[in-house]
Design an enzyme around this catalytic site. Structure first.
Site, PDB file in Angstrom:
ATOM      1  N   GLY A 291       0.847  -1.110  -0.034  1.00  0.00           N
ATOM      2  CA  GLY A 291      -0.058   0.081   0.031  1.00  0.00           C
ATOM      3  C   GLY A 291       0.938   1.333  -0.100  1.00  0.00           C
ATOM      4  O   GLY A 291       0.284   2.492   0.181  1.00  0.00           O
ATOM      5  N   GLY A 335       3.447  -3.266  -4.211  1.00  0.00           N
ATOM      6  CA  GLY A 335       3.143  -3.648  -5.271  1.00  0.00           C
ATOM      7  C   GLY A 335       3.438  -2.248  -6.496  1.00  0.00           C
ATOM      8  O   GLY A 335       4.667  -1.970  -6.922  1.00  0.00           O
ATOM      9  N   ARG A 336       2.377  -1.242  -6.238  1.00  0.00           N
ATOM     10  CA  ARG A 336       2.518   0.026  -6.881  1.00  0.00           C
ATOM     11  C   ARG A 336       4.000   0.745  -6.535  1.00  0.00           C
ATOM     12  O   ARG A 336       4.491   1.373  -7.618  1.00  0.00           O
ATOM     13  CB  ARG A 336       1.589   0.825  -6.348  1.00  0.00           C
ATOM     14  CG  ARG A 336       1.285   2.317  -6.453  1.00  0.00           C
ATOM     15  CD  ARG A 336       0.413   3.183  -5.814  1.00  0.00           C
ATOM     16  NE  ARG A 336      -0.770   2.240  -5.393  1.00  0.00           N
ATOM     17  CZ  ARG A 336      -1.951   2.393  -5.926  1.00  0.00           C
ATOM     18  NH1 ARG A 336      -2.252   3.045  -6.751  1.00  0.00           N
ATOM     19  NH2 ARG A 336      -2.851   1.602  -5.375  1.00  0.00           N
ATOM     20  N   ARG A 387      -8.172   3.452 -14.169  1.00  0.00           N
ATOM     21  CA  ARG A 387      -8.125   3.916 -12.779  1.00  0.00           C
ATOM     22  C   ARG A 387      -8.774   5.122 -12.583  1.00  0.00           C
ATOM     23  O   ARG A 387      -9.543   5.425 -11.792  1.00  0.00           O
ATOM     24  CB  ARG A 387      -6.633   4.074 -12.148  1.00  0.00           C
ATOM     25  CG  ARG A 387      -6.007   2.597 -11.933  1.00  0.00           C
ATOM     26  CD  ARG A 387      -4.714   2.869 -11.087  1.00  0.00           C
ATOM     27  NE  ARG A 387      -4.856   3.351  -9.996  1.00  0.00           N
ATOM     28  CZ  ARG A 387      -4.529   4.457  -9.639  1.00  0.00           C
ATOM     29  NH1 ARG A 387      -3.940   5.334 -10.106  1.00  0.00           N
ATOM     30  NH2 ARG A 387      -4.624   4.779  -8.313  1.00  0.00           N
ATOM     31  N   TYR A 391     -11.261   4.916  -9.729  1.00  0.00           N
ATOM     32  CA  TYR A 391     -10.988   5.219  -8.412  1.00  0.00           C
ATOM     33  C   TYR A 391     -11.053   6.977  -8.670  1.00  0.00           C
ATOM     34  O   TYR A 391     -10.499   7.371  -7.544  1.00  0.00           O
ATOM     35  CB  TYR A 391      -9.831   4.967  -8.142  1.00  0.00           C
ATOM     36  CG  TYR A 391      -9.400   3.355  -7.999  1.00  0.00           C
ATOM     37  CD1 TYR A 391     -10.261   2.561  -7.308  1.00  0.00           C
ATOM     38  CD2 TYR A 391      -8.649   3.060  -9.255  1.00  0.00           C
ATOM     39  CE1 TYR A 391     -10.035   1.083  -7.304  1.00  0.00           C
ATOM     40  CE2 TYR A 391      -8.292   1.535  -9.179  1.00  0.00           C
ATOM     41  CZ  TYR A 391      -9.188   0.612  -8.165  1.00  0.00           C
ATOM     42  OH  TYR A 391      -9.023  -0.550  -8.009  1.00  0.00           O
ATOM     43  N   CYS A 418     -16.326   4.864 -26.058  1.00  0.00           N
ATOM     44  CA  CYS A 418     -17.598   5.365 -26.315  1.00  0.00           C
ATOM     45  C   CYS A 418     -18.366   5.689 -24.880  1.00  0.00           C
ATOM     46  O   CYS A 418     -19.208   4.923 -24.496  1.00  0.00           O
ATOM     47  CB  CYS A 418     -18.599   4.585 -27.147  1.00  0.00           C
ATOM     48  SG  CYS A 418     -18.058   4.312 -28.645  1.00  0.00           S
ATOM     49  N   GLU A 419     -17.514   6.556 -24.024  1.00  0.00           N
ATOM     50  CA  GLU A 419     -18.113   6.765 -22.842  1.00  0.00           C
ATOM     51  C   GLU A 419     -17.519   8.093 -22.222  1.00  0.00           C
ATOM     52  O   GLU A 419     -16.417   8.339 -22.799  1.00  0.00           O
ATOM     53  CB  GLU A 419     -17.295   5.925 -21.695  1.00  0.00           C
ATOM     54  CG  GLU A 419     -17.427   4.456 -21.714  1.00  0.00           C
ATOM     55  CD  GLU A 419     -18.689   3.898 -21.066  1.00  0.00           C
ATOM     56  OE1 GLU A 419     -19.186   4.610 -20.080  1.00  0.00           O
ATOM     57  OE2 GLU A 419     -19.216   2.869 -21.494  1.00  0.00           O
TER      58      GLU A 419
HETATM   59  C1  LIG Z   1      -3.181  -5.028  -3.472  1.00  0.00           C
HETATM   60  C2  LIG Z   1      -2.652  -5.799  -2.490  1.00  0.00           C
HETATM   61  C3  LIG Z   1      -1.086  -5.418  -2.261  1.00  0.00           C
HETATM   62  C4  LIG Z   1      -0.363  -4.448  -2.801  1.00  0.00           C
HETATM   63  O1  LIG Z   1      -0.860  -3.011  -2.717  1.00  0.00           O
HETATM   64  P1  LIG Z   1       0.037  -1.977  -3.476  1.00  0.00           P
HETATM   65  O2  LIG Z   1      -0.913  -0.617  -3.104  1.00  0.00           O
HETATM   66  O3  LIG Z   1       0.176  -2.139  -4.837  1.00  0.00           O
HETATM   67  O4  LIG Z   1       1.331  -1.881  -2.661  1.00  0.00           O
HETATM   68  C5  LIG Z   1      -0.451  -6.175  -1.106  1.00  0.00           C
HETATM   69  N1  LIG Z   1      -1.066  -6.990  -0.435  1.00  0.00           N
HETATM   70  C6  LIG Z   1      -2.417  -7.453  -0.720  1.00  0.00           C
HETATM   71  C7  LIG Z   1      -3.163  -8.436   0.275  1.00  0.00           C
HETATM   72  C8  LIG Z   1      -3.239  -6.784  -1.583  1.00  0.00           C
HETATM   73  O5  LIG Z   1      -4.357  -7.020  -1.989  1.00  0.00           O
END
Ligand SMILES: *Cc1c(COP(=O)(O)O)cnc(C)c1O
Length: 494
Positions: A291, A335-336, A387, A391, A418-419
């Site tokens: 996150g 991840g991000r 996104r 979001y 088409c949105e």
């Molecule tokens: C989506 C997710 C992540 C990664 O989140 P990021 O915002 O991309 O860092 C990590 N753990 C779980 C369980 C997730 O669902």
């Protein structure tokens, strides 16, 4: 680079959101939105590792995801190093699981492994990518709130290092399946600690109303006083076919401050200590999820990984001392923060249109005033970046194929779908002379863009190019018209 104070440079448009400043120089790439190695060359073109966007367009077409492999590797390594350092004296380091759902293909899985990270998956398909990439099962985690029996079996076939169990129901299924195979499943329990982090704040609540995880609230089950989380610990420690490794939580995404992570860690450790005492077990691992936020626009200010790592380590260190427990081995799941900023999307500009928008007079008696908003259409849209639609996410963009001395003009970059909601960048100042055939680059599209891409309106999903040491190669090719028709049984196989 010269500062461009264009003559007749307009004031900020009243249509622009307050946070969006008129850039001093529209030709400058604003850190920290861009990958290392992205620059402007002396004719004003955006380059990555020395390769110009016009070369990329010529070779691979647009839209195109352009990813810096070296930047990916260095961000992955930076996370690993920062957390290893911060937690060295607490639990000997941290296991970093790259969250594959943000962007995954076999090349990326291999980079992850080569940089010393592990891989989080959440479906049979993601496990298939990991297997094809040759990632050892021991370095994989499997998530998901609705794993099928086939996925659980596949995880056991691959001997994945951890199945993160999301419900009591699933725990029982995992135990049964492992038992029928004569195996022991390694399990973590995903808990909902009641901490929800947003970008600049977090909220704490006792109850959770969402599909993920096991509630820690005392009255979350019908058993008097037993939380769903505790019931799961009791069950997991009683199944001979389950090895309970520890607890897991993931409190949200695009988080900048460490306090939400710290509070969640405290709650989980407190619960862990209580469970270890009550059920006479040791839970050797603790996963604090992902996150960590990135910069999508010039006003986003993500913290360096080291700063977050130190703050989290301080809390784990003091909480374990206070509880008198040995610190579990900590893991995290970014991840991000690893892939997001490594990538920009390259688009070609098509149709331009200016609309006039009424802004109501602010005082009684004042007349409405109209201001221009320019719509800049590009050759992709919500099919390669969902996104903004999903979001309300904000992005930024730059004219990538040349410098311009034209005045800044408030623009909205839109796709070709088409949105009317098909927006790529809601508000950005672009040079007033942007024209059809120009190339635009949108930074920060490495995470959850390609991964969420679709074939809406029968657009072909773009390819992904990885650039390293001055060379570009496709790591996922773009779709062709043939691909689009391949599963249409009216024409396939005839
Ligand atoms: C989506 C997710 C992540 C990664 O989140 P990021 O915002 O991309 O860092 C990590 N753990 C779980 C369980 C997730 O669902």
């Amino acid at each position: 680079m010269t500062t461009n104070t264009a003559p007749n440079s307009p004031q900020a448009s009243p249509l622009a959101p307050e946070w969006l400043a008129v850039p001093e120089d529209l030709n400058v790439l604003q850190a920290p939105m861009w990958a290392a190695g992205v620059e402007k060359n002396d004719v004003g073109e955006v380059t990555i590792d020395g390769i110009s966007v016009s070369d990329l367009k010529e070779q691979f077409g647009t839209p195109l995801f352009v990813m810096s492999e070296s930047d990916f590797r260095s961000r992955a390594r930076a996370f690993k190093d920062a957390f290893d350092d911060a937690f060295a004296d607490i639990c000997g380091g941290v296991d970093v699981y790259y969250a594959g759902k943000s962007f995954l293909c076999t090349a990326v899985a291999q980079w992850v492994a080569e940089e010393g990270l592990r891989l989080d998956t959440c479906s049979g398909g993601e496990l298939a990518v990991a297997a094809r990439a040759g990632i050892p099962g021991a370095n994989l985690g499997l998530h998901g709130n609705n794993k099928s029996d086939a996925e659980i079996n596949r995880a056991l076939d691959m001997k994945v290092g951890r199945i993160v169990v999301d419900s009591l129901d699933e725990l029982e299924r995992v135990a049964k399946i492992a038992s029928s195979r004569g195996e022991i499943a390694k399990v973590m329990l995903r808990l909902t600690p009641g901490v929800h982090a947003h970008t600049h704040e977090f909220i704490a609540t006792a109850h959770e109303d969402q599909k993920f995880g096991l509630s820690m609230a005392e009255d979350s089950t019908e058993e008097a006083g037993l939380s769903a989380a505790e019931e799961a610990v009791a069950a997991a420690t009683s199944y001979p076919s389950v090895e309970l490794l520890g607890l897991h939580c993931h409190i949200g995404s695009q988080i900048f401050e460490a306090d939400g992570f710290a509070l969640a860690a405290e709650k989980l450790l407190g619960f862990q200590a209580a469970m270890q005492a009550k059920y006479s077990v040791i839970l050797p691992e603790l996963d604090l999820g992902g996150g960590y936020g990135i910069a999508y626009t010039p006003v986003d200010t993500p913290r360096p990984a080291a700063e977050i790592a130190q703050a989290m380590a301080a809390v784990v260190r003091s909480k374990c001392a206070e509880l008198g427990i040995e610190a579990p081995r900590v893991s995290i799941e970014p991840g991000r923060a690893i892939v997001g900023s490594t990538t920009f999307t390259l688009y070609e500009v098509g149709t331009l249109k200016t609309v006039r928008v009424d802004v109501p007079g602010t005082e009684k008696g004042l007349e409405n005033v109209t201001y221009p908003r320019r719509y800049v259409s590009v050759d992709g849209g919500m099919s390669d970046n969902a996104r903004p639609v999903l979001y309300d996410a904000d992005y930024s963009a730059i004219l990538a194929s040349r410098d311009s001395d034209a005045a800044p003009q408030l623009s909205r970059v839109v796709g070709k779908h088409c949105e009317s909601g098909d927006i790529v960048v809601r508000d950005v100042y672009l040079p007033a002379d942007v024209a059809a055939g120009d190339l635009l680059a949108v930074p920060g599209t490495g995470a959850y863009c390609w991964a969420l891409s679709s074939n809406y309106n029968y657009l072909a999903r773009p390819g992904v190019v990885a650039v390293r040491d001055g060379a570009a190669r496709l790591i996922v090719r773009g779709e062709t018209e043939e691909d689009l028709l391949n599963r249409d049984m009216g024409v396939a196989n005839v």
